[in-house]
Design a protein around this motif. Structure first.
Motif, PDB file in Angstrom:
ATOM      1  N   PRO A 210     -47.812 -27.995 -83.866  1.00 34.12           N
ATOM      2  CA  PRO A 210     -46.749 -28.418 -84.791  1.00 34.12           C
ATOM      3  C   PRO A 210     -45.833 -27.237 -85.106  1.00 34.12           C
ATOM      4  CG  PRO A 210     -48.888 -29.223 -85.526  1.00 34.12           C
ATOM      5  CD  PRO A 210     -49.163 -28.288 -84.390  1.00 34.12           C
ATOM      6  N   ASP A 268     -47.161 -23.683 -85.528  1.00 33.83           N
ATOM      7  CA  ASP A 268     -48.427 -24.116 -86.131  1.00 33.83           C
ATOM      8  C   ASP A 268     -48.314 -24.230 -87.647  1.00 33.83           C
ATOM      9  OD1 ASP A 268     -51.019 -25.013 -86.034  1.00 33.83           O
ATOM     10  OD2 ASP A 268     -51.919 -23.025 -85.919  1.00 33.83           O
ATOM     11  N   SER A 270     -47.057 -27.078 -91.016  1.00 34.22           N
ATOM     12  CA  SER A 270     -46.672 -28.418 -91.443  1.00 34.22           C
ATOM     13  C   SER A 270     -45.283 -28.341 -92.058  1.00 34.22           C
ATOM     14  CB  SER A 270     -47.671 -28.935 -92.484  1.00 34.22           C
ATOM     15  OG  SER A 270     -47.589 -28.142 -93.663  1.00 34.22           O
ATOM     16  N   ASN A 273     -45.526 -26.422 -95.222  1.00 29.51           N
ATOM     17  CA  ASN A 273     -45.593 -24.975 -94.978  1.00 29.51           C
ATOM     18  C   ASN A 273     -44.207 -24.409 -94.718  1.00 29.51           C
ATOM     19  OD1 ASN A 273     -48.607 -25.391 -92.995  1.00 29.51           O
ATOM     20  ND2 ASN A 273     -48.412 -24.969 -95.194  1.00 29.51           N
ATOM     21  N   MET A 310     -39.315 -31.135 -87.450  1.00 29.88           N
ATOM     22  CA  MET A 310     -40.646 -30.887 -86.902  1.00 29.88           C
ATOM     23  C   MET A 310     -40.756 -31.427 -85.485  1.00 29.88           C
ATOM     24  SD  MET A 310     -42.090 -29.297 -89.391  1.00 29.88           S
ATOM     25  CE  MET A 310     -43.726 -29.202 -88.633  1.00 29.88           C
ATOM     26  N   ASP A 312     -43.259 -32.702 -83.972  1.00 31.15           N
ATOM     27  CA  ASP A 312     -44.030 -33.946 -83.813  1.00 31.15           C
ATOM     28  C   ASP A 312     -43.218 -35.192 -84.162  1.00 31.15           C
ATOM     29  OD1 ASP A 312     -43.905 -33.563 -86.528  1.00 31.15           O
ATOM     30  OD2 ASP A 312     -46.063 -33.322 -86.822  1.00 31.15           O
TER      31      ASP A 312
END
Length: 359
Positions: A210, A268, A270, A273, A310, A312
Motif C-alpha cells: 500500500p 507501506d 495506510s 498514516n 492510495m 489500492d
C-alpha cells in the motif's frame, strides 16, 4: 495618447514574467534557434541562477554558433543538455574502444607473424639439420629483433590499455553526473519530474505494498518569486528542501515536479498514516520563516495543500496521479490549506476530469 489612468490599472509585470520576455528578446536578437534546450540555457543565464554561464554566454558575442551554445550547456551540466552530453560521452567511448580494438588486432597480427617465422625456422632445421652457420645466425638475429619489437609493442599496448581504462572510468563518472543532472532539481537537489515519472511508472510493475501518492502545493511560494524575484524563490526552496528530505524513509520518494509543487510516495502506509505524515510536514513548513529582501523583521510564512491517493484504490499510475491531483484541486478550491484523501465523492465532484473506473 496613452491614458495614465489605464496604465495605473494595468498590473505590473512580475520579475519572472520579465525574465521570460528577456529570454525571448535575447534569443531573437542573437539569432538563436528557439529550441527547448536553448530556452532552458538562456533561462539559467538570465534569471541570475548561474552567473558563470551568463558571462560565458555573453562572451560568445553576437550570432553565437549553435555548437558553442550546446558546449556551454554540456559543460554546466544542464538537464536540458543531458541527452547531448550522453551522446558525446557515448561517441567518445565508442572511439576509444574502436582504437583499442584496432590496436589489439594489429598486435595479434604481429604475434601471428612472429609465430609463423619461428615455425618456418623450425621446419628448416628439421628438413636440413646442417644449416649453414651464416643462415642460422641471420635467422636467429631476425627472430631476436622480432621478439624485441613484440616486447616493445606489448609494453606500449599495456600502457595504452591502462590509459583507456582510466578514460572509460572517467566517462563513467561523467555518465553519473549526467544522470544526476537529468534527474535532479538544481534548486533543491531533490529528484525532478523526470525522476518522479520513472518512479511512478515502476510502482505498478510488481504488486506494490500500500503506497500513498501525495501531491503538494506550497501556497505563497509563487508569490514570493513574483514579488521579490527568482533569487528569493530559490533561497526559499533551499531552506525548505531539508524538511522534505527528512520526512521520508528509505523506500519513500520526494521530488520537485513544478515551480511550487512536490510529489511524495510513501511506501507501506495506510491513508491515515499518510495524512499524519502530511500533517507533520505542514506544521514544519508553516513554522519556517522565509527571509525576504528588505524585510528582515517581517519574514514570509508559507502554507501547504496536499492531495492524497492510495495505490489500492487506483488501476494504474495515470489513475493514481489523477486521483491525487483531484484531491489537491479540491483542497485548493476550498480556499484553506490542508490535505484530502481521494474518494469517490471527490471524483464525483469533478466528472469532466475523472473517469468513473478510478473510483
Amino acid at each position: 495618447m496613452t491614458n495614465p489612468k489605464q496604465n495605473a490599472q494595468r498590473p505590473a509585470r512580475t520579475e519572472i514574467d520579465a525574465v521570460f520576455v528577456r529570454i525571448a528578446q535575447a534569443m531573437a536578437s542573437l539569432g538563436v534557434s528557439p529550441l527547448p534546450r536553448n530556452y532552458a540555457l538562456f533561462y539559467e543565464a538570465l534569471s541570475g541562477r548561474n552567473p558563470d554561464l551568463a558571462r560565458e554566454l555573453s562572451a560568445l558575442g553576437p550570432s553565437p554558433d549553435a555548437a558553442k551554445i550546446d558546449e556551454l550547456g554540456i559543460r554546466h551540466n544542464l538537464a536540458s543538455h543531458a541527452t547531448l552530453s550522453a551522446d558525446k560521452v557515448q561517441a567518445q567511448a565508442v572511439k576509444l574502444l574502436g582504437d583499442v580494438s584496432v590496436a589489439m588486432r594489429e598486435a595479434t597480427n604481429r604475434k601471428t607473424g612472429f609465430v609463423r617465422q619461428l615455425q618456418d625456422f623450425a621446419l628448416r632445421l628439421e628438413n636440413d639439420p646442417v644449416v649453414a652457420m651464416s643462415d642460422f645466425a641471420d635467422a636467429t638475429q631476425a627472430i631476436r629483433d622480432q621478439a624485441a619489437a613484440l616486447l616493445r609493442d606489448e609494453a606500449s599496448f599495456s600502457g595504452r590499455l591502462t590509459e583507456t581504462v582510466a578514460q572509460l572510468s572517467s566517462m563513467e563518472g561523467d555518465i553519473d553526473a549526467l544522470r544526476a543532472a537529468a534527474t535532479r532539481d538544481p534548486s533543491t537537489g531533490l529528484p525532478n519530474r523526470t525522476a518522479f515519472s520513472a518512479r511512478l511508472s515502476a510502482l505498478f510493475l510488481d504488486a506494490p505494498p500500500p503506497t500513498a501518492l501525495v501531491l503538494v502545493s506550497l501556497n505563497g511560494l509563487r508569490g514570493v518569486g513574483e514579488r521579490y524575484g527568482v533569487d528569493a524563490l530559490e533561497k526559499a526552496l533551499k531552506k525548505l528542501a531539508p524538511i522534505f528530505r527528512k520526512s521520508i524513509k528509505k523506500n519513500d520518494f520526494v521530488g520537485r515536479i513544478g515551480l511550487d509543487e512536490l510529489a511524495f510516495l510513501f511506501s507501506d502506509v495506510s491513508a491515515a498514516n499518510a495524512e499524519a505524515i502530511v500533517s507533520r510536514i505542514r506544521a514544519s513548513i508553516e513554522a519556517i520563516d522565509i527571509p525576504l529582501p528588505e524585510r528582515s523583521f517581517t519574514p514570509e510564512r508559507l502554507s501547504l495543500s496536499a492531495g492524497i491517493a492510495m495505490t489500492d484504490a487506483a488501476s494504474g499510475e495515470a489513475d493514481l496521479f489523477s486521483q491525487a491531483e483531484l484531491a489537491l484541486h479540491a483542497v485548493k478550491a476550498s480556499g484553506h490549506p490542508g490535505q484530502l484523501v481521494f474518494s469517490a465523492a471527490v471524483g464525483a465532484r469533478s466528472p469532466r476530469l475523472y473517469s468513473p473506473h478510478a473510483a
